[in-house]
Scaffold this active site. Structure first.
Site, PDB file in Angstrom:
ATOM      1  N   HIS A 129       1.031  -0.774  -0.291  1.00  0.00           N
ATOM      2  CA  HIS A 129       0.360  -0.266  -0.129  1.00  0.00           C
ATOM      3  C   HIS A 129       0.833   1.049  -0.205  1.00  0.00           C
ATOM      4  CE1 HIS A 129      -2.171   2.574   1.210  1.00  0.00           C
ATOM      5  NE2 HIS A 129      -3.469   2.005   1.519  1.00  0.00           N
ATOM      6  N   ASP A 207       3.161  -4.396   8.092  1.00  0.00           N
ATOM      7  CA  ASP A 207       1.488  -3.589   7.797  1.00  0.00           C
ATOM      8  C   ASP A 207       0.495  -4.369   8.134  1.00  0.00           C
ATOM      9  OD1 ASP A 207      -0.329  -2.334   7.503  1.00  0.00           O
ATOM     10  OD2 ASP A 207       0.104  -1.697   5.629  1.00  0.00           O
ATOM     11  N   GLN A 210      -4.855  -4.630   7.079  1.00  0.00           N
ATOM     12  CA  GLN A 210      -5.501  -5.667   6.466  1.00  0.00           C
ATOM     13  C   GLN A 210      -6.072  -7.119   7.721  1.00  0.00           C
ATOM     14  OE1 GLN A 210      -7.926  -4.941   4.169  1.00  0.00           O
ATOM     15  NE2 GLN A 210      -7.345  -3.194   3.901  1.00  0.00           N
ATOM     16  N   LYS A 233     -10.557  -0.463   9.641  1.00  0.00           N
ATOM     17  CA  LYS A 233     -11.149  -1.257   9.063  1.00  0.00           C
ATOM     18  C   LYS A 233     -11.463  -2.749  10.487  1.00  0.00           C
ATOM     19  CE  LYS A 233      -7.200  -0.227   6.082  1.00  0.00           C
ATOM     20  NZ  LYS A 233      -8.252   0.279   4.758  1.00  0.00           N
ATOM     21  N   CYS A 371      -5.020   2.598  -3.578  1.00  0.00           N
ATOM     22  CA  CYS A 371      -3.745   2.781  -3.017  1.00  0.00           C
ATOM     23  C   CYS A 371      -2.493   1.877  -2.783  1.00  0.00           C
ATOM     24  CB  CYS A 371      -3.937   2.841  -0.792  1.00  0.00           C
ATOM     25  SG  CYS A 371      -4.856   4.736  -1.294  1.00  0.00           S
TER      26      CYS A 371
END
Length: 414
Positions: A129, A207, A210, A233, A371
């Site tokens: 991302h 990261d 998600q 999220k 993104c």
């Protein structure tokens, strides 16, 4: 909250009843929300926790001696404890930020500037991302580090042979990589990656924006040095996120911003810094949002990630099978370990037209490069449509997506 799990398994209809927005109509149609990877919907438990704070005990935290401030401070710090337990971390290792993007930027501008020197290398992958790409470009341009890009295979998995070559000269000091791709759904093998980075005298930043939504994350078991995620999220509010950092690393890092609440003492001559995590939390924080994040963690923890993962695995398998029956539809990524994100193209129809026509049917999907523009180009495309699933997604909604896509094809004479 209402019970979300029955003795015989996950009860998606009872989960859906906890989300008021799912009863809304869009263009006169029942809402089919398949854009949770961008931002998930909020259960009543989160909404109520935030409203209750604003209605009954709102005050600034950490500063006041009155009842309101003390109660609100307790709720705020209770949320930090919940995040720490959620990740299996110590509370001193949990820094509240605005989102995963700010978490990566904080590491780049503090750890990056203090622990990395010109000529040291940071490695990211082709499927990052922008939030885990642009901050390292900025550090490269401002501080003189080298930014290296690890390749992925055509199946959408990390190419370990390429990664080994990138690390071979001994100059890599940080591997910053997604835990789950927001385009391909690929889960990266984070345990293996952490061992690999540490064996090469490098740190690892994950990261998790998600991944943390779909499966349990144990930062100690992974041996992650840094881990970031966003509240919005994880069925919580926007405006709050989390940076986990190992205590010794946070202790050695300078502040990200200066101001109130991040100091130990201040004079006109100099200031000294508070201990982590407060060193990195300058100014009035997102009080209500942090409390909302705590409620979201309570909510998903009560359901349980074994149940969540099984439900979403079933959804993903069903989606891949159903979409494969549509002539001219091409799904992206064939990773063996993948989550509930399916990006796709439809022959002869631009992704933006796909999304627009699905919206007219009450079906919400994302369209664009998500993104992750370099990844989209790596795949030879300029945009894709993307359906992404949450705990409230049903198999029937995936069937509705497939039927909607066939109607799109009819509009375009396909």
């Amino acid at each position: 909250m209402s019970a979300a799990v029955q003795h015989d398994g996950f009860d998606v209809e009872r989960v859906r009843a906890d989300f008021p927005i799912l009863s809304e109509l869009v263009h006169g149609k029942n809402l089919v929300f398949l854009d949770s990877a961008a931002s998930a919907q909020k259960p009543r438990a989160v909404i109520d926790a935030m409203v209750r704070t604003m209605q009954t005990r709102y005050a600034n935290v950490h500063r006041g001696l009155h009842w309101m401030s003390e109660r609100c401070s307790d709720d705020y710090e209770d949320a930090r404890d919940k995040v720490a337990a959620f990740l299996n971390a110590a509370r001193e290792e949990i820094v509240f930020v605005r989102n995963a993007t700010e978490g990566v930027n904080l590491v780049a501008q503090t750890y990056g500037r203090s622990a990395l020197k010109a000529g040291d290398a940071v490695v990211i992958s082709e499927m990052e991302h922008h939030a885990n790409l642009v901050p390292w470009q900025m550090l490269r341009d401002q501080h003189g580090i080298e930014l290296r890009i690890a390749k992925i295979t055509d199946a959408g998995e990390l190419d370990f042979n390429d990664l080994q070559q990138i690390f071979a000269d001994g100059r890599v000091r940080l591997l910053a990589i997604t835990h789950m791709s927001n385009v391909l759904g690929t889960y990266t093998p984070v345990d293996r990656l952490a061992r690999f980075a540490h064996d090469h005298d490098a740190k690892i930043l994950l990261d998790g924006a998600q991944a943390v939504v779909h499966r349990a994350v144990d930062v100690r078991a992974i041996d992650a040095d840094f881990y970031v995620f966003s509240g919005h999220k994880l069925y919580g509010p926007s405006g709050v996120g989390v940076l986990y950092g190992k205590r010794d690393l946070l202790d050695a890092m300078p502040p990200f911003m200066g101001g109130g609440d991040m100091i130990s003492s201040v004079s006109f001559e100099k200031s000294t810094w508070a201990a982590p995590p407060y060193r990195f939390e300058a100014g009035t924080p997102a009080i209500v949002e942090v409390i909302g994040l705590g409620a979201a963690i309570d909510y998903v923890s009560a359901i349980g990630f074994d149940a969540i993962a099984a439900h979403e695995r079933s959804l993903t398998d069903h989606a891949m099978a159903v979409l494969a029956t549509i002539d001219g539809l091409h799904t992206l990524g064939r990773a063996q370990d993948r989550g509930g994100v399916v990006a796709f193209t439809l022959d002869g129809v631009h992704a933006h037209d796909v999304a627009t026509l699905l919206d007219k049917q009450g079906i919400a999907v994302r369209a664009g490069h998500h993104c992750a523009e370099p990844l989209t180009r790596r795949l030879g495309l300029d945009s894709t449509a993307r359906a992404s699933f949450g705990i409230y997604t049903t198999h029937g909604e995936i069937d509705a997506l497939a039927a909607g896509l066939r109607r799109v094809q009819q509009v375009f004479g396909r």
